[in-house]
Design a protein around this motif. Structure first.
Motif, short mmCIF file in Angstrom:
data_model
loop_
_atom_site.label_atom_id
_atom_site.label_comp_id
_atom_site.label_asym_id
_atom_site.label_seq_id
_atom_site.Cartn_x
_atom_site.Cartn_y
_atom_site.Cartn_z
N HIS A 25 0.84 -1.21 0.00
CA HIS A 25 0.00 0.00 0.00
C HIS A 25 0.87 1.26 0.00
O HIS A 25 0.54 2.25 -0.66
N LEU A 26 1.96 1.22 0.74
CA LEU A 26 2.87 2.35 0.76
C LEU A 26 3.53 2.57 -0.60
O LEU A 26 3.67 3.70 -1.06
N MET A 27 3.90 1.49 -1.25
CA MET A 27 4.54 1.61 -2.56
C MET A 27 3.56 2.18 -3.59
O MET A 27 3.96 2.99 -4.43
N ARG A 28 2.30 1.76 -3.52
CA ARG A 28 1.30 2.30 -4.45
C ARG A 28 1.03 3.78 -4.17
O ARG A 28 0.83 4.57 -5.08
N ALA A 29 1.03 4.17 -2.90
CA ALA A 29 0.76 5.56 -2.53
C ALA A 29 1.91 6.47 -2.96
O ALA A 29 1.69 7.63 -3.32
N TRP A 30 3.14 5.96 -2.92
CA TRP A 30 4.30 6.77 -3.29
C TRP A 30 4.54 6.79 -4.79
O TRP A 30 5.34 7.59 -5.27
N SER A 31 3.89 5.92 -5.54
CA SER A 31 4.12 5.86 -7.00
C SER A 31 3.25 6.84 -7.74
O SER A 31 2.23 7.22 -7.41
#
Length: 96
Positions: free
Chosen positions: A90-96
């Motif tokens: 979820h963090l990786m999707r939010a930062w992308s």
């Protein structure tokens, strides 16, 4: 001799056991759901089952520990690591 009724360390253990213990159990469940193979809904359901054992064990550990500082540091550090594992996608999707 008068018995001591109130104790800050005991109150701290109660708060740690209830709230930090719940946070730890939540993080444990999220991390386990990420690590289990299969459909996400099924993994989350299966990961929830051990929470009914983990939460009481964390509460017992909070009162069995010799130092209150160890209770807080152990629960918060472990919860942080488990939250990173559980919510990394979820963090990786939010930062992308």
């Amino acid at each position: 001799m008068k018995a001591q009724v109130f104790s800050w360390p005991m109150l701290s253990r109660v708060v740690a056991a209830i709230f930090a213990g719940y946070l730890f159990t939540y993080a444990f469940t999220a991390a386990l759901a990420q690590l289990l193979p299969g459909e996400p809904r099924a993994a989350m359901t299966i990961a929830t089952w051990p929470a009914f054992v983990v939460y009481p064990l964390v509460i017992l550990w909070a009162f069995a520990c010799t130092r209150v500082r160890l209770v807080w540091s152990g629960l918060l550090l472990a919860s942080g690591a488990l939250l990173i594992i559980g919510f990394w996608p979820h963090l990786m999707r939010a930062w992308s």
